[in-house]
Design an enzyme around this catalytic site. Sequence first.
Site, PDB file in Angstrom:
ATOM      1  N   THR A 227       0.802  -1.225   0.000  1.00  0.00           N
ATOM      2  CA  THR A 227       0.000   0.000   0.000  1.00  0.00           C
ATOM      3  C   THR A 227       0.838   1.280   0.000  1.00  0.00           C
ATOM      4  O   THR A 227       0.300   2.375  -0.120  1.00  0.00           O
ATOM      5  CB  THR A 227      -0.962   0.031   1.204  1.00  0.00           C
ATOM      6  OG1 THR A 227      -0.198  -0.075   2.414  1.00  0.00           O
ATOM      7  CG2 THR A 227      -1.940  -1.125   1.131  1.00  0.00           C
TER       8      THR A 227
ATOM      9  N   GLU B 239      30.926  -5.769  -9.799  1.00  0.00           N
ATOM     10  CA  GLU B 239      31.369  -4.411  -9.510  1.00  0.00           C
ATOM     11  C   GLU B 239      32.317  -4.446  -8.314  1.00  0.00           C
ATOM     12  O   GLU B 239      32.486  -5.485  -7.659  1.00  0.00           O
ATOM     13  CB  GLU B 239      30.171  -3.490  -9.227  1.00  0.00           C
ATOM     14  CG  GLU B 239      29.374  -3.852  -7.992  1.00  0.00           C
ATOM     15  CD  GLU B 239      28.141  -2.987  -7.808  1.00  0.00           C
ATOM     16  OE1 GLU B 239      27.720  -2.316  -8.777  1.00  0.00           O
ATOM     17  OE2 GLU B 239      27.589  -2.970  -6.697  1.00  0.00           O
TER      18      GLU B 239
ATOM     19  N   HIS C 149      26.273   1.983  -4.719  1.00  0.00           N
ATOM     20  CA  HIS C 149      25.740   0.988  -3.795  1.00  0.00           C
ATOM     21  C   HIS C 149      26.483   1.003  -2.463  1.00  0.00           C
ATOM     22  O   HIS C 149      27.664   1.308  -2.397  1.00  0.00           O
ATOM     23  CB  HIS C 149      25.857  -0.420  -4.395  1.00  0.00           C
ATOM     24  CG  HIS C 149      25.016  -0.622  -5.597  1.00  0.00           C
ATOM     25  ND1 HIS C 149      25.243  -1.653  -6.480  1.00  0.00           N
ATOM     26  CD2 HIS C 149      23.945   0.043  -6.083  1.00  0.00           C
ATOM     27  CE1 HIS C 149      24.360  -1.601  -7.452  1.00  0.00           C
ATOM     28  NE2 HIS C 149      23.565  -0.582  -7.234  1.00  0.00           N
TER      29      HIS C 149
END
Length: 299
Positions: free
Chosen positions: A17, A209, A248
């Site tokens: 929601t 990476e 990241h």
Amino acid sequence: MSILAGSQSRVLVQGMTGWAGRHYSSSMLDYGTKVVAGVTPGKAGMRFLDLPIYGDVATATREHRIDVSIVFVPPDHAGAAMIEAIEAEVPVIVTVTERVPLHDMLKVRAALAGSRSTLVGPNSQGILSPGQCKIGVMATASARPGRVGVISRSASLTSEVIAQISAAGLGQSTTVGIGGDPICGLTMHDCLSLFSKDRDTDGVVVIGEIGGSQEEELADFIAEARPKMPIVATVVGRCAPPKRRMGHAGAFAAAPSDADGKIRALERAGVTIAPSPHLIGETIRNALRHADGAASQVA
């Protein structure tokens, strides 16, 4: 056939929601994914996107068969949401949330030990089996059904690689975003192990990476298991300054696990390294042709 999830997988959305839950649930439904229910604490009994909402995962699993749960829950509550799904014995849990606190992920890892659940993520872009299901936030415009598996730590580069593989006429069996956070569930070598057993995957592309040691651990696994399918890899971050986080939470350049060290480890294991990220599609196509030619000579 696909790995982790397919056309018959029934999906529960934790945090349906909220904005992200609503947006990507709609996208998954539009793709044909079998989303069957959502979970939002305090909103049990309501309907949302014409689907039932439950207050907790345990109740949802009593009312529906759930194969996959996807977590769109803010970082401070995401760990508890994952543990809730683990305790409810959901087979596959995909967590999109990024930067989940490390102490929370240690608790999640402990909960996973000996459980029936497989965690993909956190900070995962999800699972995409073209023409079967999309569970997560991956773009699908360039995706095509095919026989190349993709394992990725990079969300943006995943879209580029999918487009290249499709343009090369190959398509994808399943693409898995394992996530870029420091502590995660499914690893690169776990994922490759699944692909090596999939009869509909002929080759694999690995997008690595800087940061962590997953690429080195993958190289060790390949050297030991010697999978028969061709594996092509790229590792981004070769120009990243040392000891600085790049994007990241887990992308942190630090020797010996910098990009060049990862590339050397993969090359020693027999992985084909794409000369540049923009040549991944061409490289996997050539690798598959070479493998087919070698198989024909043996036959």
